[in-house]
Write an enzyme that holds these catalytic residues in place. Structure first.
Site, PDB file in Angstrom:
ATOM      1  N   GLU A 106     -15.539  -7.715  19.994  1.00  0.00           N
ATOM      2  CA  GLU A 106     -16.745  -7.500  20.811  1.00  0.00           C
ATOM      3  C   GLU A 106     -16.265  -5.973  21.669  1.00  0.00           C
ATOM      4  O   GLU A 106     -16.948  -5.951  22.781  1.00  0.00           O
ATOM      5  CB  GLU A 106     -17.433  -8.524  21.427  1.00  0.00           C
ATOM      6  CG  GLU A 106     -18.673  -8.345  21.844  1.00  0.00           C
ATOM      7  CD  GLU A 106     -19.571  -9.369  22.391  1.00  0.00           C
ATOM      8  OE1 GLU A 106     -20.267 -10.408  21.658  1.00  0.00           O
ATOM      9  OE2 GLU A 106     -19.164  -9.973  23.573  1.00  0.00           O
ATOM     10  N   ARG A 139     -20.132  -4.928  17.869  1.00  0.00           N
ATOM     11  CA  ARG A 139     -20.509  -6.105  17.511  1.00  0.00           C
ATOM     12  C   ARG A 139     -21.669  -6.710  18.768  1.00  0.00           C
ATOM     13  O   ARG A 139     -22.263  -7.796  18.513  1.00  0.00           O
ATOM     14  CB  ARG A 139     -19.316  -7.367  17.939  1.00  0.00           C
ATOM     15  CG  ARG A 139     -19.560  -8.671  17.734  1.00  0.00           C
ATOM     16  CD  ARG A 139     -18.282  -9.519  17.626  1.00  0.00           C
ATOM     17  NE  ARG A 139     -18.555 -10.996  17.308  1.00  0.00           N
ATOM     18  CZ  ARG A 139     -17.846 -11.838  16.662  1.00  0.00           C
ATOM     19  NH1 ARG A 139     -16.395 -11.524  16.402  1.00  0.00           N
ATOM     20  NH2 ARG A 139     -18.088 -13.138  16.965  1.00  0.00           N
ATOM     21  N   GLU A 159     -32.319 -16.709  15.177  1.00  0.00           N
ATOM     22  CA  GLU A 159     -31.254 -15.944  14.869  1.00  0.00           C
ATOM     23  C   GLU A 159     -31.217 -15.084  13.667  1.00  0.00           C
ATOM     24  O   GLU A 159     -30.751 -14.039  13.637  1.00  0.00           O
ATOM     25  CB  GLU A 159     -29.893 -16.799  14.765  1.00  0.00           C
ATOM     26  CG  GLU A 159     -29.313 -17.299  16.189  1.00  0.00           C
ATOM     27  CD  GLU A 159     -28.685 -16.551  17.116  1.00  0.00           C
ATOM     28  OE1 GLU A 159     -28.528 -15.175  16.648  1.00  0.00           O
ATOM     29  OE2 GLU A 159     -28.256 -16.863  18.335  1.00  0.00           O
ATOM     30  N   ARG A 192      -1.114 -22.436  20.717  1.00  0.00           N
ATOM     31  CA  ARG A 192      -1.688 -20.817  20.585  1.00  0.00           C
ATOM     32  C   ARG A 192      -2.372 -20.414  19.578  1.00  0.00           C
ATOM     33  O   ARG A 192      -2.435 -19.589  19.073  1.00  0.00           O
ATOM     34  CB  ARG A 192      -0.361 -20.071  21.064  1.00  0.00           C
ATOM     35  CG  ARG A 192       0.079 -20.098  22.510  1.00  0.00           C
ATOM     36  CD  ARG A 192       1.206 -19.238  22.849  1.00  0.00           C
ATOM     37  NE  ARG A 192       1.542 -19.298  24.131  1.00  0.00           N
ATOM     38  CZ  ARG A 192       2.720 -20.396  24.586  1.00  0.00           C
ATOM     39  NH1 ARG A 192       3.230 -21.066  23.632  1.00  0.00           N
ATOM     40  NH2 ARG A 192       2.942 -20.412  25.871  1.00  0.00           N
ATOM     41  N   HIS A 208     -29.501 -16.559  27.301  1.00  0.00           N
ATOM     42  CA  HIS A 208     -28.429 -17.279  27.948  1.00  0.00           C
ATOM     43  C   HIS A 208     -28.758 -17.594  29.301  1.00  0.00           C
ATOM     44  O   HIS A 208     -28.548 -18.777  29.709  1.00  0.00           O
ATOM     45  CB  HIS A 208     -27.220 -16.536  27.789  1.00  0.00           C
ATOM     46  CG  HIS A 208     -26.481 -16.625  26.503  1.00  0.00           C
ATOM     47  ND1 HIS A 208     -25.481 -15.586  26.158  1.00  0.00           N
ATOM     48  CD2 HIS A 208     -26.685 -17.274  25.542  1.00  0.00           C
ATOM     49  CE1 HIS A 208     -25.215 -15.841  25.061  1.00  0.00           C
ATOM     50  NE2 HIS A 208     -25.894 -16.794  24.424  1.00  0.00           N
ATOM     51  N   HIS A 246     -30.856 -23.554  21.746  1.00  0.00           N
ATOM     52  CA  HIS A 246     -30.507 -22.033  22.003  1.00  0.00           C
ATOM     53  C   HIS A 246     -31.648 -20.974  21.258  1.00  0.00           C
ATOM     54  O   HIS A 246     -31.812 -20.105  21.602  1.00  0.00           O
ATOM     55  CB  HIS A 246     -29.185 -21.989  21.132  1.00  0.00           C
ATOM     56  CG  HIS A 246     -28.518 -20.656  21.387  1.00  0.00           C
ATOM     57  ND1 HIS A 246     -28.296 -19.934  22.126  1.00  0.00           N
ATOM     58  CD2 HIS A 246     -28.553 -19.735  20.105  1.00  0.00           C
ATOM     59  CE1 HIS A 246     -27.829 -18.645  22.035  1.00  0.00           C
ATOM     60  NE2 HIS A 246     -27.970 -18.438  20.500  1.00  0.00           N
ATOM     61  N   LYS A 292     -24.141 -10.404   9.825  1.00  0.00           N
ATOM     62  CA  LYS A 292     -22.962 -10.903  10.905  1.00  0.00           C
ATOM     63  C   LYS A 292     -21.743 -10.601  10.447  1.00  0.00           C
ATOM     64  O   LYS A 292     -20.879 -10.082  10.967  1.00  0.00           O
ATOM     65  CB  LYS A 292     -23.143 -12.389  11.510  1.00  0.00           C
ATOM     66  CG  LYS A 292     -22.244 -12.475  12.307  1.00  0.00           C
ATOM     67  CD  LYS A 292     -22.403 -13.882  13.301  1.00  0.00           C
ATOM     68  CE  LYS A 292     -21.494 -14.148  14.411  1.00  0.00           C
ATOM     69  NZ  LYS A 292     -21.897 -15.052  15.222  1.00  0.00           N
TER      70      LYS A 292
END
Length: 358
Positions: free
Chosen positions: A235, A239, A183, A119, A250, A262, A225
């Site tokens: 988000e 964000r 980006e 976890r 995408h 990408h 960022k």
């Protein structure tokens, strides 16, 4: 090691992004108390992974080198499961850690493996691509791809630090460097127009990995960022602006079977988002045209196949920003003024696509 820039990322679990050259010596200091450290890497980076393993061993941690498929092929549940099997066989505990060495795909996978093991164990991305440095490695987003789409399975699991060693960019293929700059350009449009000015002023310097301009571009993009994710890790609000251009991007990646870079898909997506905002009456024509001009100057694609529209629209309908059946796009109301366009009709979407189709 030259001067290191530390860019803080705030939130509930703060950490620093380290930018500089020859930073591998800093890695063990980010993982105090780790007995075992898994180093996930793609085959082309075995030499770098070996060097990292040697640094960890010298600091008293047993390295476990785990080779994973390169690029998007590594972001699969089968690959993650194989990594967990390796951790289990090695007896990894909560005090142990994971390091992801590579571009955005490997760091996404490494973070996801770390997020799910017991976890959540500590992890550090060692970004080896420009795209990884300015995007995937910062912000704690982790994930894998499925048949339904890209990054639809994942979790938010901030690293304990990020290493951006600029020396690795010296041997990066020019196409990969340019893809990462997509980006960076995105950050210029949504928050820091100086990025756009730097590219327009000296395109040669902006594409030379040894130039101080590239370092400034990287640091500016990381700060954009970092500022955004510091206030919105999961988000739930602001964000979302970091997804500017990514809804179509995408979809293109899915249609292409993830064979497109990408950054190339993002480049087309940015031009599309600009045209969508213009046709919706939100953005002026000059700023819209600037998208295409800046990206073209960097040698990036700005158009995609006209016949792919039905597939792209279907793929966009499962985008993470969608709410029910309503598509939501990040657009600009002006330079550095991102906003949300919710529920545009299909004709508007198609009209914008005709502006970027060939």
């Amino acid at each position: 090691m030259d001067e290191v820039t530390r860019i803080p990322v705030g939130g509930e679990r703060p950490y620093d992004v380290l930018v500089g050259r020859d930073l591998l010596g800093s890695l063990p200091t980010l993982l105090p108390g780790a007995t075992r450290v898994a180093v996930l890497h793609a085959p082309p980076l075995k030499g770098l992974a070996d060097a990292i393993g040697a640094r960890l061993a010298a600091a008293g941690a047993a390295p476990l080198l785990v080779e994973v498929p390169d690029a998007e092929a590594g972001k699969a549940i089968e690959v993650a499961a194989a990594c967990w099997d390796r951790l289990g066989e090695a007896g990894f505990t909560r005090t142990d850690a994971v390091v992801g060495v590579g571009g955005g795909a490997v760091t996404d996978l490494a973070g996801f493996v770390a997020a799910c093991w017991l976890r959540g164990v500590r992890w550090v991305p060692v970004a080896t691509s420009l795209l990884g440095m300015v995007d995937a490695a910062v912000g704690g987003k982790t994930g894998i791809n499925t048949a339904a789409g890209k990054n639809l399975v994942g979790g938010f699991h901030p690293p304990v630090g990020v290493l951006c060693d600029l020396a690795v960019l010296d041997s990066l293929p020019p196409a990969d460097l340019a893809a990462g700059l997509a980006e960076v350009v995105k950050c210029g449009f949504i928050a820091d127009p100086v990025i756009l000015d730097l590219v327009e002023r000296d395109r040669a310097a902006a594409t030379d990995p040894t130039s101080p301009v590239v370092r400034e571009l990287i640091e500016r993009a990381i700060r954009v960022k970092a500022d955004v994710v510091s206030g919105d890790l999961r988000e739930s609000g602001v964000r979302e602006v970091l997804n500017y251009g990514h809804t179509l991007a995408h979809a293109i990646e899915k249609v292409e079977g993830y064979r497109w870079r990408h950054g190339h898909a993002v480049s087309v997506g940015l031009v599309y988002a600009g045209e969508l905002a213009r046709l919706a009456g939100r953005l002026d024509p000059e700023t819209t045209a600037r998208h295409r001009a800046v990206l073209t100057a960097l040698g990036l694609p700005t158009a995609y196949r006209a016949d792919a529209w039905p597939q792209l629209l279907a793929a966009m309908r499962v985008d993470k920003k969608s709410r029910g059946s309503r598509l939501r796009f990040v657009v600009l109301d002006a330079l550095a003024r991102p906003a949300i366009l919710e529920g545009p009709d299909d004709e508007l979407l198609h009209a914008a696509y005709r502006e970027v189709s060939r």
